[in-house]
Write a protein that holds these residues in place. Structure first.
Motif, short mmCIF file in Angstrom:
data_model
loop_
_atom_site.label_atom_id
_atom_site.label_comp_id
_atom_site.label_asym_id
_atom_site.label_seq_id
_atom_site.Cartn_x
_atom_site.Cartn_y
_atom_site.Cartn_z
N LEU A 318 0.86 -1.19 0.00
CA LEU A 318 0.00 0.00 0.00
C LEU A 318 0.89 1.24 0.00
N PRO A 328 -1.34 5.08 2.39
CA PRO A 328 -2.66 4.52 2.71
C PRO A 328 -2.66 3.74 4.02
N TYR A 330 -5.52 1.29 5.77
CA TYR A 330 -6.85 0.68 5.66
C TYR A 330 -7.32 0.27 7.06
N ILE A 333 -12.00 -3.23 6.18
CA ILE A 333 -12.06 -4.03 4.96
C ILE A 333 -13.20 -5.04 5.11
N ALA A 343 -12.60 -1.45 0.83
CA ALA A 343 -11.70 -0.99 1.90
C ALA A 343 -11.88 0.51 2.09
N ASP A 345 -9.77 3.94 3.43
CA ASP A 345 -8.44 4.49 3.69
C ASP A 345 -8.60 5.68 4.63
N CYS A 351 -12.87 5.46 -0.11
CA CYS A 351 -13.45 4.12 -0.13
C CYS A 351 -13.01 3.49 -1.45
N LYS A 360 -6.91 -2.80 -7.79
CA LYS A 360 -7.85 -1.71 -7.49
C LYS A 360 -8.69 -1.40 -8.73
N ALA A 560 -4.98 -6.62 6.51
CA ALA A 560 -4.26 -5.36 6.26
C ALA A 560 -3.54 -4.97 7.54
#
Length: 576
Positions: A318, A328, A330, A333, A343, A345, A351, A360, A560
């Motif tokens: 990330l 980022p 997260y 999630i 997810a 951020d 989002c 992504k 994450a």
């Protein structure tokens, strides 16, 4: 946010290391550490940290410590504990019969294996054949885990039996109290009715009494008149009185006689119906219920709580890209029903949507710092607001387009969020004496009917999840290194505390309703059974795992982390 911390040291495992070179006290804690010392008294290989106890405790100061290199063959032979001796002849094993796959001493080779075609010296083949000791060690470790699971299950079963007896006693007492309350109500009702009957009956008796007193007075008056006339009256007066009084006396006589014949004795009683009449024996002879003993086969217990295995599928770093203002992070999630991942951020107020390969495919800019996200339906998610008192609902289309659909105002600030049912959320609070609450999809807030300890959780110190099948709430406490499991039905709390759980954070419900918890300090995912026993712990290739989610079919898991400068998101295949 929990995005700070120092790096945890590299894994101490060294390829090719044999069991005798590992610290045995550390191995008992599922930790592999190179042994530096050998204590011939303890008969153990130990690392420096574990062997230092010899310098602390007086009782151990006479133990003989030496370096691993100094540990002689005698020490190792002693450790063999006669494993190298023939059971029949008590001689050392020198040969191996490849025909019968048996170890042989010199006598065995001559007496029992002289007709075999291939009897070889152990010294000649020991270094040439691939050792299976590590496989045996793995089997023993697995057997140890199973034995420990059995021990935990037995302890849990004993505790449950004690709890069951307590609940039976409480149930009988509750029923007794309920019956007593019923009889108290019955007493009040019957006595009230009886008093009414007594009042009505007493009124009638009073009327009869008054009438009888009048008759008695008339009788007395007539008797006095007759006595005076009989003593002092003339014949003429007697005759007149007799004629005059005859009809009245006869009528009065008749009335009194009739009333005397119709006299009634009045009493009030109460009789139970046949269904409520108790036998003339103790109630224990007619127990109004059944005492049941339910037993589940051991195989059934462990088939439900299967140890899961994680196989890495994909992993992404990330990194700050494009319009990101920060690395980022997260903090939430969750899986969409079709396998995509959503997810939030926290750092960049976004989002995002990822496909099954963790690519992504969608992004939406938020106006606030999001805390957590939960999938509500096939195309709707809900997000807790870190900057305000509301829950926002977003629409996520099949084409990965994201748009705001509605917002629910709330009175409490919430961090974690998960579904309770199709109409309500279970939400974790921030700095509130009620660590979890219930919020409907329309924003109505209310509390669980359980007694929480007087403790609140500041931001970033806790997470919660909900087990729908057993109606249990799970709360992680990072500062206390503890997982709390609350049973809503029984209003009971179980505290799960273990060395394998260090700074627990994110939590999710996994296969067979086991609980999966991120143990940040040990870089692992801990699996806890629904009976609150630790089933396993998985080391993962990331530091400070922070958030975890599981797909709807329980076949995939995503984690994450929160470590600054090395943030990742990893996907695993779940198997049992």
């Amino acid at each position: 946010m929990a995005d700070s911390g120092s790096k945890i040291g590299e894994d101490d495992e060294v390829p090719g290391r044999v069991m005798e070179n590992l610290c045995q006290p550390c191995l008992s804690k599922d930790k592999e550490t190179v042994a530096d010392k050998f204590c011939s008294t303890c008969n153990e290989f130990q690392c420096n940290d574990c062997s230092n106890v010899h310098n602390v405790l007086a009782i151990l100061k006479n133990h003989k410590l030496m370096s691993v290199k100094e540990a002689d063959v005698a020490s190792f032979s002693f450790k063999m504990k006669a494993l190298d001796l023939c059971d029949q002849h008590q001689h050392s094993f020198e040969f191996f019969c490849e025909d019968e796959k048996k170890l042989c001493c010199s006598k065995c080779a001559i007496v029992n294996h002289r007709k075999c075609h291939s009897v070889v010296e152990i010294e000649k083949i020991a270094g040439k054949i691939t050792s299976q000791i590590s496989t045996l060690g793995e089997k023993l470790k697995e057997a140890k885990q199973s034995a420990e699971s059995i021990a935990r299950h037995i302890r849990s079963s004993k505790d449950q039996l004690a709890q069951d007896i307590k609940e039976i006693q409480e149930e009988v007492r509750r029923m007794r109290d309920e019956v007593m309350r019923m009889f108290d109500d019955l007493e009040d009702s019957v006595v009230k009715r009886a008093k009414t009957l007594r009042k009505e009956t007493s009124t009638n008796l009073t009327k009869k009494q008054t009438q009888n007193e009048k008759h008695l007075a008339d009788v007395t008056s007539y008797l006095e008149t007759i006595e005076r006339i009989f003593k002092n009256g003339t014949p003429v007066q007697k005759y007149i009185a007799e004629q005059k009084m005859e009809s009245n006396v006869n009528a009065l006589y008749k009335t009194i006689k009739e009333e005397c014949q119709n006299l009634e004795k009045v009493n009030i009683s109460f009789q139970f119906d046949e269904t409520l009449k108790l036998p003339p024996l103790p109630i224990t002879e007619y127990v109004p219920g059944q005492l049941l003993l339910k037993s589940i086969r051991q195989g059934d217990v462990y088939s439900v709580n299967m140890v899961m295995k994680l196989t890495p599928v994909s992993s992404i770093d990330l990194k700050k890209t494009g319009d990101d203002i920060d690395e980022p992070f997260y903090t939430g999630i969750d899986f969409l029903p079709d396998g995509r991942l959503v997810a939030v951020d926290n750092r960049n107020k976004k989002c995002l949507v990822y496909n099954e390969k963790l690519e992504k495919v969608g992004s939406y800019q938020l106006s606030y710092r999001p805390f957590s996200v939960v999938v509500v339906s096939e195309e709707e998610v809900a997000i807790t607001n870190g900057d305000g008192y509301n829950i926002e609902f977003l629409h996520v289309s099949k084409c990965n387009e994201i748009s705001s659909s509605r917002t629910c105002e709330v009175k409490t600030k919430y961090y974690s969020i998960c579904l309770k049912d199709d109409r309500q959320f279970v939400v974790g609070t921030i700095d509130e004496p009620r660590p979890v609450r219930i919020v409907s999809l329309t924003g109505e807030e209310h509390d669980f009917s359980i007694n929480f300890p007087n403790k609140s959780y500041p931001i970033d110190t806790s997470d919660c999840t909900y087990i729908k099948s057993s109606d249990k709430v799970v709360i992680t406490s990072t500062d206390e290194h503890t997982v709390f499991i609350y049973d809503i039905k029984t209003n009971e709390r179980v505290v799960v505390k273990d060395d394998q759980i260090q700074e627990p954070r994110g939590a999710a419900v996994g296969p067979s309703d086991t609980i999966l918890v991120c143990s940040m300090k040990t870089n692992s995912i801990v699996q806890i059974t629904k009976t609150c026993q630790i089933l396993s712990s998985y080391k993962i290739d990331m530091e400070y795992p922070f958030k975890v989610c599981v797909s709807r079919d329980k076949s995939f898991l995503v984690v994450a982390n929160s470590y600054i400068g090395n943030r990742k998101m990893q996907k695993f295949k779940i198997s049992t």
